[in-house]
Structures are given as C-alpha cells and as structure tokens.
Enzyme design. Structure first.
Site, PDB file in Angstrom:
ATOM      1  N   ASP A   1      39.943 -52.449 -19.033  1.00 44.85           N
ATOM      2  CA  ASP A   1      41.586 -53.017 -19.007  1.00 44.85           C
ATOM      3  C   ASP A   1      41.657 -51.638 -17.186  1.00 44.85           C
ATOM      4  O   ASP A   1      41.453 -51.077 -17.371  1.00 44.85           O
ATOM      5  CB  ASP A   1      42.718 -52.226 -19.951  1.00 44.85           C
ATOM      6  CG  ASP A   1      44.101 -53.042 -19.877  1.00 44.85           C
ATOM      7  OD1 ASP A   1      44.226 -53.080 -17.993  1.00 44.85           O
ATOM      8  OD2 ASP A   1      44.656 -53.420 -20.451  1.00 44.85           O
TER       9      ASP A   1
HETATM   10  C1  BGC Z   1      47.672 -54.252 -18.939  1.00 47.98           C
HETATM   11  C2  BGC Z   1      46.841 -56.069 -18.581  1.00 47.98           C
HETATM   12  C3  BGC Z   1      46.382 -56.047 -17.510  1.00 47.98           C
HETATM   13  C4  BGC Z   1      45.823 -55.783 -17.144  1.00 47.98           C
HETATM   14  C5  BGC Z   1      45.372 -56.319 -15.459  1.00 47.98           C
HETATM   15  C6  BGC Z   1      46.932 -53.977 -17.876  1.00 47.98           C
HETATM   16  O1  BGC Z   1      47.644 -53.251 -17.471  1.00 47.98           O
HETATM   17  O2  BGC Z   1      47.193 -53.408 -19.982  1.00 47.98           O
HETATM   18  O3  BGC Z   1      46.742 -56.511 -19.935  1.00 47.98           O
HETATM   19  O4  BGC Z   1      45.495 -57.872 -17.681  1.00 47.98           O
HETATM   20  O5  BGC Z   1      46.500 -54.097 -16.324  1.00 47.98           O
HETATM   21  O6  BGC Z   1      46.729 -56.764 -14.856  1.00 47.98           O
END
Ligand code: BGC
Length: 735
Positions: free
Chosen positions: A300
């Site tokens: 992530d």
């Molecule tokens: C979130 C994810 C997301 C990623 C990209 C993160 O802060 O936890 O779910 O896919 O950002 O935007």
C-alpha cells in the site's frame, strides 16, 4: 524495435531453457524470460517501483498536466514501470496516458509499457464524466450478485479504454468494527457475503468481454486483518486470534484467489505485532504458500517507509526494504520517492538480496503486463468513449441504489402519496457530495463545485418526482439560531412530511477516525425540532458507518439507511419514497443501539446481541410470508452428503417487490465455540403481489458447517445443526 529485441530475447531464453531439464514453457513465460535476460538490475528494480502521478504532474497536482522533466527522469533514469492515481476529464486521461506510454515504449531500451493503477472503487470515480456507483457497503445491502456484476462491468467499460489497466478494488476486508473509518468501502460484516460480493466483482471485472482487446486486473485488498483495529482507528494494530483470522478474515481473500484475482495489496497496519508489509509468515507463508496466490503483491502507499515511521518495526528504511522483500512483496507503491530503488540496489550489491529474488518479482510483474495485453495494446482508444457516463450506465447506478437502500423503520409513513407537501432539510438535502461520498474525483470526495452538473441532489430529485410546487428546501445542517428555528417551524406548519437528512460528511482512511459513534448533537437536534412540529418525520442516514441515533429513533415515523448511494442515489430515493418501487435492501452490518455495545450478528452464546437493527434487517412496502421449511434429510452419516432445503415464500401484500432470502446455519455445540448463526447462502428474487413460490438451497454440510481451527485445518464435529431462514428453523444431525 520492440520486435527485434523480443526475437533476440526469445532466442536467448530458448538457449537457457534448453540447458534446463525438458519442460515446455508457456508462451508468456518465454516472452517474460526473453525480456528478463536482457534487463539490467536498475531496469528490474524500476519494474518493481510504482509512483504517484503527482510526482510527474505540474506542481504535484492530481490533475493530469505532465511535468515532462520529472516524468523522463522517472522512466529513463529510474526505469519506473508503473504509476497510479490522478483525476481528470476523459480527454485529459486519454492524452496523458497516450503521451506517457509513448515515451515509456519509444524512449526506453526495452520498450516495456507502463501499467497504470487507479482506485475505481465505486465506478469510474476518477473520471469527471464517469458513472459513480453506490459505495460497497450500500451495494452489499442489496444482497444481489447481479447488481455488483453489472456495476463491475460498467466500471470496466469506463476504465479500460482510458488505459487504466489495474484497479485497486475490491476491498475484501470484513467490516465488523463500526468505528473503522473504511467500513463503507467493505461489503459489510459477514465473511460469506464479502466473499460472494468480492468474487462477483473480480470475475465480472477481469473477464469483461465488452472491453476487448483490453484486459483488466482487479486487486484484492488489504491483506490481512486491517479492518478490526483495537482502537477503531485506521492503520492501528489489530490483535486477532488465528482461529478467527481463518474463519472470518481469510475466506474473502481465498475466494478471490480461487477465482483468479491477478493482484493483491497489503494491509498497512500491523497484525498481532507484525507490520504486515514486513511479515514473511503472512505474505509468503500464508498468502503464497498456503493460499496459493501466484500473482503480483503490491504494497500500500509508502508502506515500506511506514514499517519504520509508523510501526517502529525496523531501524531505517533500508532495513524495512529488506524486510518487505524477504516477506514477499513484488512492487512498492513508493509514490513520490526513489529511496526504494536506491536501497534495493544497495541490498543486492551487498549480497543481502539475491538477483534471483528480484527476478521472481519482475517475472510476476512482466507476466501481468503480458497477460493484460499491454505489449500489444498499450494506448488508450477514443472511438468508444461515449459509453462513459452513458444513459445505460446511469441506469445501472440507479438500479444499484434502488436495490441497496434499506428501509429500517416505517410506521405507516411511507410511501408518500402524490400531491403532498414535503419539506427537506439536513446536510444531504441539497448536496451532491453527500451522495457520491469520498473517493469521488478526490480522495476525500470532491467539493460541491467539482461535482457533476448533470446529477440531481435529493431536493431536485424530489422536486421532479413530487412536483416542484410541493417540495421545499430548508438548506441547513443544523439549527444555529432562534431565527432559524422560527423559520423552520413556520415552513413545517405548511408541510405534510418532513425529511431530515443526517450523517457524516465524506472522509477517507485516517481522516475519518472518531472517538464516539454518536451522531453529531446538532443534527439530532434538527431531527427533534422536526418531530416537535408534530408532522411525520422521515430520517435518512447518509453515513459511512452506523452512527448512534438513540436520541430520536423512537420518535420519528420512518428511517432509511441511504449510505453514499452515488450519482443516481437521489433519483432512486425519490422513486422509493413515491412508492413506485418498494425498498428491498437489508442491512449487511449490525446497526448498534448504543456506543458501548457492539458485537456482530455472529456473536457467541455468552454474549448478548442487542442491536438497534440486526444484520439482515430491512422493510418493504409489501409483506412476505415464509412457510413450509423442510429438509430432504435430517440425518447424515457423511459430511459431504447433499441436503436439499426448501421453503415457500408468498408476497402477501398489494405490490410486486424484491426479497433477499438469507439462509443461515447454526452448529449447536462446538469445541471451538460456535457463533449464534452464520450466513451460508442468499439469493434475491422479485415476487409479484399474491404469488407464492418455492425456493431451494442445496448444500453439503461439510461446506457450510465445518470451521477452521487456529492452524486452518477443517473441524467438523458430530452433533446437532440447524438451518434457519426468516426466523424459521429446522434441525439436522450428523451421527
Ligand atoms: C489506500 C489504498 C489505495 C491506495 C492508493 C491507500 O492510502 O489504503 O486502499 O489503493 O491508497 O490510492
């Protein structure tokens, strides 16, 4: 040029594979090997790196205006192979992706196309003209797999032609902690429902024939144990017994793997003391070896760094990088820094990471790019873009909102007859932002001025449905002065019904952390002021999690859970209020009565389940009578002996309506104590008024009654079991 390199590479790969024991490689394997043997270490590391578009746009903006120098640096110096995020119009997306793919393909040595990721988590929510579907929590209340499949298809069609190949959806975390600020991104609290809905999304999204020649990848996120943090706050530690991990948290991810999901994203938090990004046990042991996932594992956002900054699980980022690579990640969503590239290179040069380990990840990433056809079709196309936001897709968004809105309470107030006067107020009365919610044009939800022109607010939809002369807007979130109170009371006198919209302004992730589930006092006061007028009051809950409504629940005439219902949400709600269609949603989560007592519906015998509204609750304008529940066998001698359950359902009211039929199983005694009951099957059907129909559920007890122990081994004990549907129950025995 691409072709020449490929031919040379294939020859090399064939030569090397000839030296190995005889085994026919599949054609993609051959292509992957052909590239891999030509790649430098830097080029390989670049493929393992994903940057945010804000790193290569002017002033780091989310809009798509390219900062050419930054971009060239990313792809030619660091060989970055993947980017994510951004928000703009169709035209801008097409131009932007075309331009960056051209550079990546024509100006790099090996001409490897980029793979672009996006969070299209409820429709094409980062395309200005896109169809914005209800959020997942809403959709799960439909208990309708056809709706989620249709929504996934709409999303695929509106995403593929823009060159957005990789969707960071669906969220497969189970939403059992009502404080968790990402609850509305889940399919609710039940593991089976999350599995079925999540898998329906993945199979429909990854296998959508309408987008040929393009192919898309979904992403099962966030593996694992993210959604039940001890504090209720985002990205804070979870402490979950392994038996519970196996029984409740793994099923949705397991089902995604078994149904071909191509990629995974990892939980940013820590589980049982281990930052998940650094856990070999969770990523290699569980995800790869035990569950058999073969695709790409993505971190992530900036999460290798978080092993240091957020978890204090490593001394420095280089050590954290080593941990994450050893744990099993393939690609780092590094976002806006090249530290990952630097550290991996040093670690390989120091002999702490082998190049063979790097090759493993790069192989998976290149395989993904080949499987998705990116080498053949790397560019967006402009000849079918009219489909984005088209009428047909809007209709799907409306169907989804109609099917998922839940009527929680109705004391002969709804539907509202035509010609009646309606006063509508509260924070969602005239707001598009409150319908679309977060993750819409912006991570936190776009401000009102950036919302689509061509969509209704609740007020405008009501005015259309009930005639503008009959609908009055009192556009306040709360009553803040005596003058306002007087104005409100004056308007209330002239009206027949008062609709009060309450809830939560959109939020994402940690921005939605709260300490108290109680609904904001000012909003409850507004409801009570409406009640005080003596007029029938209808409350609508526009919220991402169940906020406590104890102060007014007994005094109002009707309550609807509307969640964040999307671009056609207002039109759907107006239609439901008018009675042309009956509400048919049921809660996919438990609605707690009080702040201090929350257990999911699969509570244990020594607990008490005292919700305001239980899981599965949802009213209709008609009534359904269940009868004649029967089993083909009540005694089984083999766990895989098939049993057929039948039940009759009659629509005893005056109008046609849909009914979600929820089947539960109960294991009466277990050496690992068993939940009160658990959902094991559901279906949704339309029943015309007066019609009685037979419904069947065939099952093997081993599939629905067995449960895992703390090692994941199946336990199926002899004894008494029950099958339940709509409050009816029949028993069967395994002897
Ligand atoms: C979130 C994810 C997301 C990623 C990209 C993160 O802060 O936890 O779910 O896919 O950002 O935007």
């Amino acid at each position: 040029m691409i072709k020449q390199n490929l031919i040379l590479g294939i020859l090399l790969a064939v030569f090397f594979s000839a030296c190995k024991p005889k085994q026919m490689p599949d054609p993609i394997e051959l292509k992957v090997d052909s590239l891999l043997v030509q790649m430098t270490l830097d080029e390989k590391i670049g493929q393992m790196t994903q940057l945010c578009f804000s790193t290569i746009t002017l002033n780091g903006s989310k809009n798509l205006d390219l900062n050419v120098n930054n971009f060239r640096e990313a792809v030619t110096k660091y060989h970055v192979g993947s980017f994510l995020s951004g928000s703009d119009s169709i035209v801008k997306w097409v131009n932007f992706i075309t331009n960056i793919q051209k550079v990546a393909i024509n100006e790099t040595r090996l001409h490897i196309p980029l793979i672009i990721g996006i969070d299209h988590v409820h429709g094409a929510n980062y395309v200005n003209e896109g169809t914005i579907l209800p959020h997942n929590l809403n959709i799960s209340c439909s208990f309708d797999t056809e709706i989620i499949k249709k929504g996934a298809k709409v999303t695929a069609i509106e995403t593929a032609d823009l060159g957005l190949t990789w969707n960071f959806a669906p969220v497969l975390d189970i939403g059992k902690n009502p404080y968790w600020p990402r609850l509305y991104e889940t399919f609710g609290e039940d593991p089976y429902l999350c599995s079925v809905m999540g898998t329906a999304f993945i199979t429909s999204y990854e296998n959508c024939p309408e987008i040929a020649p393009y192919k898309l990848a979904a992403c099962a996120k966030h593996f694992i144990g993210y959604s039940d943090p001890r504090s209720g706050w985002d990205r804070t530690p979870s402490e979950i017994p392994w038996q519970v991990i196996y029984e409740q948290f793994i099923p949705s991810f397991r089902s995604a793997i078994d149904n071909g999901v191509k990629t995974f994203m990892i939980n940013s938090g820590e589980l049982n003391g281990e930052p998940v990004h650094g856990s070999k046990r969770l990523l290699t042991g569980l995800l790869r070896n035990e569950l058999g996932f073969k695709g790409v594992i993505l971190t992530d956002i900036k999460d290798i760094k978080k092993i240091v900054d957020m978890h204090a699980g490593a001394d420095n980022e280089k050590e954290a990088t080593l941990m994450a690579i050893n744990a099993g990640i393939d690609m780092s969503m590094a976002c806006n820094a090249y530290d990952f590239c630097t550290y991996i290179k040093e670690l390989v040069q120091e002999g702490k990471i082998t190049e063979e380990r790097i090759n493993e990840s790069v192989r998976r990433i290149l395989r993904l790019k080949f499987e998705l056809g990116l080498f053949d079709n790397p560019y967006p196309r402009s000849d079918r873009l009219a489909k984005i936001g088209c009428k047909e897709h809007r209709q799907v968004a409306k169907e989804a909102a109609l099917a998922s809105t839940v009527l929680l309470k109705n004391e002969n107030v709804l539907p509202i007859p035509m010609g009646k006067k309606i006063l509508v107020t509260g924070l969602a009365a005239n707001s598009k932002q409150m319908l679309n919610g977060a993750w819409t044009f912006d991570w936190l939800g776009a401000p009102e001025e950036r919302q689509p022109k061509n969509m209704n607010t609740l007020y405008s939809a009501l005015a259309k449905t009930f005639d503008s002369n009959n609908v009055t807007l009192f556009d306040v979130e709360k009553l803040t002065s005596e003058a306002q109170q007087k104005d409100f009371a004056k308007l209330a006198k002239k009206t027949d019904y008062i609709i009060v919209t309450v809830g939560e302004r959109p939020y994402s992730e940690f921005k939605g952390n709260i300490n108290d589930l109680t609904l904001d006092a000012g909003q409850s006061d507004l409801v009570l002021a409406a009640v005080a007028t003596g007029k029938p009051v209808i409350v609508m809950l526009f919220e991402g999690r169940p906020r406590i409504i104890a102060r007014f629940v007994d005094t109002v005439g009707a309550i609807l859970f509307t969640g964040y219902p999307g671009i056609m949400g207002a039109d759907a709600i107006a239609e439901l209020l008018s009675g042309t269609i009956s509400p048919a949603g049921k809660l996919s989560f438990t609605y707690p009565a009080e702040v201090g007592h929350q257990v999911p519906y699969y509570y244990k015998k020594s607990e008490k389940y005292l919700p305001l509204y239980p899981f599965g609750h949802g009213l209709s304008y008609t009534s359904f009578e269940y009868s004649g529940l029967q089993l083909s066998d009540s005694l089984i001698t083999r766990p895989d002996q098939e049993i057929t359950a039948t039940v009759y359902i009659k629509n005893t009211g005056q109008i046609e309506a849909s009914e979600a039929i929820l089947w539960y199983v109960k294991d009466e005694v277990g050496t690992i104590t068993r939940p009160d009951k658990k959902l094991c099957f559901f279906e949704k059907d339309i029943l015309p008024a007066g019609i009685r129909k037979k419904y069947t559920f065939k099952f093997k007890p081993i599939d629905v009654c067995a449960y895992p122990d703390e090692h994941g081994s199946t336990v199926f004990e002899k004894g008494k079991f029950s099958l339940l549907v709509a409050g009816m129950q029949v028993n069967f025995y395994y002897k």
